[in-house]
Design a protein around this motif. Structure first.
Motif, PDB file in Angstrom:
ATOM      1  N   THR A 274      52.372  71.447   8.342  1.00 42.49           N
ATOM      2  CA  THR A 274      52.688  70.827   9.775  1.00 42.49           C
ATOM      3  C   THR A 274      52.012  69.341  10.036  1.00 42.49           C
ATOM      4  O   THR A 274      52.376  68.548  10.379  1.00 42.49           O
ATOM      5  CB  THR A 274      52.468  71.683  10.834  1.00 42.49           C
ATOM      6  OG1 THR A 274      52.767  73.145  10.419  1.00 42.49           O
ATOM      7  CG2 THR A 274      52.571  71.362  11.998  1.00 42.49           C
ATOM      8  N   ARG A 275      50.754  69.371   9.568  1.00 39.82           N
ATOM      9  CA  ARG A 275      49.988  67.918   9.785  1.00 39.82           C
ATOM     10  C   ARG A 275      50.516  67.067   8.856  1.00 39.82           C
ATOM     11  O   ARG A 275      50.633  65.867   9.287  1.00 39.82           O
ATOM     12  CB  ARG A 275      48.377  68.378   9.531  1.00 39.82           C
ATOM     13  CG  ARG A 275      47.683  69.302  10.603  1.00 39.82           C
ATOM     14  CD  ARG A 275      46.365  69.138  10.423  1.00 39.82           C
ATOM     15  NE  ARG A 275      45.847  69.597   9.192  1.00 39.82           N
ATOM     16  CZ  ARG A 275      45.418  70.979   9.045  1.00 39.82           C
ATOM     17  NH1 ARG A 275      45.714  72.061  10.071  1.00 39.82           N
ATOM     18  NH2 ARG A 275      45.144  71.545   7.645  1.00 39.82           N
TER      19      ARG A 275
ATOM     20  N   GLY B  60      53.625  65.597  10.288  1.00 42.84           N
ATOM     21  CA  GLY B  60      53.363  64.840  11.616  1.00 42.84           C
ATOM     22  C   GLY B  60      53.110  63.474  10.932  1.00 42.84           C
ATOM     23  O   GLY B  60      53.542  62.533  11.663  1.00 42.84           O
ATOM     24  N   ARG B  61      52.052  63.410   9.974  1.00 39.57           N
ATOM     25  CA  ARG B  61      51.705  62.270   9.420  1.00 39.57           C
ATOM     26  C   ARG B  61      52.998  61.446   8.855  1.00 39.57           C
ATOM     27  O   ARG B  61      53.139  60.170   9.171  1.00 39.57           O
ATOM     28  CB  ARG B  61      50.594  62.370   8.420  1.00 39.57           C
ATOM     29  CG  ARG B  61      49.475  62.720   9.079  1.00 39.57           C
ATOM     30  CD  ARG B  61      48.311  62.596   8.062  1.00 39.57           C
ATOM     31  NE  ARG B  61      48.304  63.473   6.944  1.00 39.57           N
ATOM     32  CZ  ARG B  61      48.098  64.788   6.768  1.00 39.57           C
ATOM     33  NH1 ARG B  61      47.283  65.226   7.723  1.00 39.57           N
ATOM     34  NH2 ARG B  61      48.290  65.545   5.849  1.00 39.57           N
TER      35      ARG B  61
ATOM     36  N   GLY C 197      48.250  70.433  14.550  1.00 41.80           N
ATOM     37  CA  GLY C 197      48.980  71.444  13.715  1.00 41.80           C
ATOM     38  C   GLY C 197      48.079  72.481  13.048  1.00 41.80           C
ATOM     39  O   GLY C 197      47.046  71.936  12.539  1.00 41.80           O
ATOM     40  N   ARG C 198      48.518  73.655  13.003  1.00 37.63           N
ATOM     41  CA  ARG C 198      47.596  74.592  12.504  1.00 37.63           C
ATOM     42  C   ARG C 198      47.760  74.746  11.041  1.00 37.63           C
ATOM     43  O   ARG C 198      46.958  75.112  10.316  1.00 37.63           O
ATOM     44  CB  ARG C 198      48.048  76.052  13.091  1.00 37.63           C
ATOM     45  CG  ARG C 198      47.702  76.334  14.518  1.00 37.63           C
ATOM     46  CD  ARG C 198      48.012  77.698  15.010  1.00 37.63           C
ATOM     47  NE  ARG C 198      47.995  77.812  16.599  1.00 37.63           N
ATOM     48  CZ  ARG C 198      48.035  78.812  17.022  1.00 37.63           C
ATOM     49  NH1 ARG C 198      48.658  79.812  16.491  1.00 37.63           N
ATOM     50  NH2 ARG C 198      47.829  78.856  18.432  1.00 37.63           N
TER      51      ARG C 198
ATOM     52  N   LYS D 246      48.658  73.130   7.218  1.00 37.21           N
ATOM     53  CA  LYS D 246      48.447  71.611   6.255  1.00 37.21           C
ATOM     54  C   LYS D 246      49.743  71.236   6.316  1.00 37.21           C
ATOM     55  O   LYS D 246      49.924  70.019   6.456  1.00 37.21           O
ATOM     56  CB  LYS D 246      47.684  71.998   4.981  1.00 37.21           C
ATOM     57  CG  LYS D 246      47.481  70.897   4.266  1.00 37.21           C
ATOM     58  CD  LYS D 246      46.940  71.136   2.935  1.00 37.21           C
ATOM     59  CE  LYS D 246      46.524  69.858   2.230  1.00 37.21           C
ATOM     60  NZ  LYS D 246      45.988  70.123   0.713  1.00 37.21           N
TER      61      LYS D 246
ATOM     62  N   MET E  33      51.455  66.725  15.932  1.00 36.05           N
ATOM     63  CA  MET E  33      51.554  67.590  14.821  1.00 36.05           C
ATOM     64  C   MET E  33      50.379  67.341  14.056  1.00 36.05           C
ATOM     65  O   MET E  33      49.931  68.077  13.518  1.00 36.05           O
ATOM     66  CB  MET E  33      52.796  67.561  14.273  1.00 36.05           C
ATOM     67  CG  MET E  33      54.229  68.247  15.222  1.00 36.05           C
ATOM     68  SD  MET E  33      55.689  67.611  14.355  1.00 36.05           S
ATOM     69  CE  MET E  33      55.648  68.403  12.762  1.00 36.05           C
ATOM     70  N   ALA E  34      50.197  66.108  13.620  1.00 37.39           N
ATOM     71  CA  ALA E  34      49.300  65.737  12.775  1.00 37.39           C
ATOM     72  C   ALA E  34      47.731  66.157  13.317  1.00 37.39           C
ATOM     73  O   ALA E  34      46.885  66.260  12.303  1.00 37.39           O
ATOM     74  CB  ALA E  34      49.243  63.863  12.509  1.00 37.39           C
ATOM     75  N   GLN E  35      47.614  66.086  14.457  1.00 39.18           N
ATOM     76  CA  GLN E  35      46.283  66.235  14.979  1.00 39.18           C
ATOM     77  C   GLN E  35      46.120  67.657  15.551  1.00 39.18           C
ATOM     78  O   GLN E  35      44.936  68.282  15.273  1.00 39.18           O
ATOM     79  CB  GLN E  35      45.972  65.210  16.219  1.00 39.18           C
ATOM     80  CG  GLN E  35      45.877  63.917  16.171  1.00 39.18           C
ATOM     81  CD  GLN E  35      45.789  63.051  17.351  1.00 39.18           C
ATOM     82  OE1 GLN E  35      46.131  63.647  18.334  1.00 39.18           O
ATOM     83  NE2 GLN E  35      45.328  61.901  17.251  1.00 39.18           N
TER      84      GLN E  35
END
Length: 330
Positions: free
Chosen positions: A225-226, A229-230, A220-221, A223, A216-218
């Motif tokens: 979502t990313r 993920g982080r 993800g469409r 911001k 998700m962090a890498q």
């Protein structure tokens, strides 16, 4: 002709009576079936709740068996351990538990107490490990290839699961209120399957959560979502620590409670009665949350007793039981 009509009328009357009887039988069977189903569901829920401490610990312990192995092998390893757990519960432990229940029920309380002492020992050992000055864990041998290491990990996990599963099955059987070999066996099997699915489903989610977070962090469409993920990646160590802590506390609570109830069954209920009195006094002091306070105080004191008992057992097992076993098995 009139005689034939009378005969047909009698046959019709008998058919109506038979239909009424069949309907009554069906209604009775339906009511009995509903009662049996309700009893099975109720016993399954109660037994599952009783085994909660062992379930949480099982969920917290298992993820360590996939550490330092390829990510692609994590779920297959969890699946192998889950299959071994089902075999432990249904093929080995269920028949043994039912035989004991029917032919040696007097053994159930001592076995429960032994299981409770094991939980207290395991919980106390984890507490001692947290407060010890050094890490007593053994590093993985680097000479083993991944396949050999996987085999050893799976075998070790299934052995650990056997002990925890034995405790789950014993606790479950003691909690079942229904009578009859079939019903009790059915509840035991349902709890075994349900708990295995719950534990290893949760383990699968836990071991893959960081991979999901990383993806998700890498990729993800959005911001958001990313960022989520982080957050998952960063938060998983704390989540695992929290689960482990809850599992340890639950082990001490359940183990202490089992031993105390066993002592009470053997006529040594002094500590249990004292805990009940303290919990009742605390509950009366807060009438707005009387039931909750009573449960919390009882569980906390059961856990304190479990910790105290475990702290006594840790040196006994390490300095007496283990050396004796080594002498016997040489």
């Amino acid at each position: 002709m009139s005689g034939l009509l009378a005969l047909l009328d009698d046959i019709a009357a008998l058919a109506k009576l038979a239909a009424v009887q069949v309907d009554d039988i069906a209604a009775q069977a339906s009511r009995v079936g509903v009662k049996v189903a309700a009893s099975v569901i109720d016993d399954t829920a109660k037994a599952g709740a009783k085994a909660a401490g062992v379930v949480i610990d099982d969920t917290a312990v298992t993820p360590k068996y996939v550490q330092h192995l390829p990510a692609a092998r994590e779920l297959p390893i969890v699946w192998k351990i889950a299959r071994g757990s089902v075999f432990n519960k249904l093929v080995i432990l269920l028949p043994v538990a039912m035989l004991l229940d029917n032919f040696a029920p007097w053994l159930m309380t001592p076995l429960l107490m032994l299981g409770g002492m094991y939980l207290c020992f395991e919980g106390a050992e984890k507490v001692v490990h947290v407060f010890s000055a050094h890490d007593s864990g053994h590093p993985e041998p680097q000479t083993l290839d991944a396949a050999r290491l996987e085999e050893e990990r799976v075998a070790g996990a299934i052995k650990t699961d056997f002990i925890l599963s034995a405790e789950i099955m014993t606790i479950t059987l003691a909690a079942i209120e229904a009578q009859g070999v079939f019903t009790r066996g059915l509840v035991l099997a349902l709890v075994a399957i349900g708990i295995t699915a719950l534990v290893y489903g949760a383990v699968a989610l836990l071991v893959k959560a960081d991979d999901l977070g990383l993806k998700m962090a890498q990729a993800g469409r959005l911001k958001t979502t990313r960022a989520l993920g982080r957050g998952i990646v960063k938060g998983m160590p704390a989540v695992m620590t929290t689960i482990s802590t809850i599992g340890t506390a639950a082990m001490l609570w359940v183990g202490g409670s089992i031993v105390l109830h066993g002592l009470e069954a053997f006529g040594a209920g002094g500590i249990s009665h004292w805990i009940e009195a303290v919990a009742a006094s605390a509950a009366h002091a807060l009438p707005a949350a009387e039931s909750a306070v009573e449960w919390i105080v009882t569980a906390a004191l059961d856990g304190v007793f479990g910790l105290a008992l475990g702290l006594v057992l840790v040196p006994l097992v390490g300095r007496v039981a283990v050396p004796l076993l080594r002498v016997v098995w040489k």
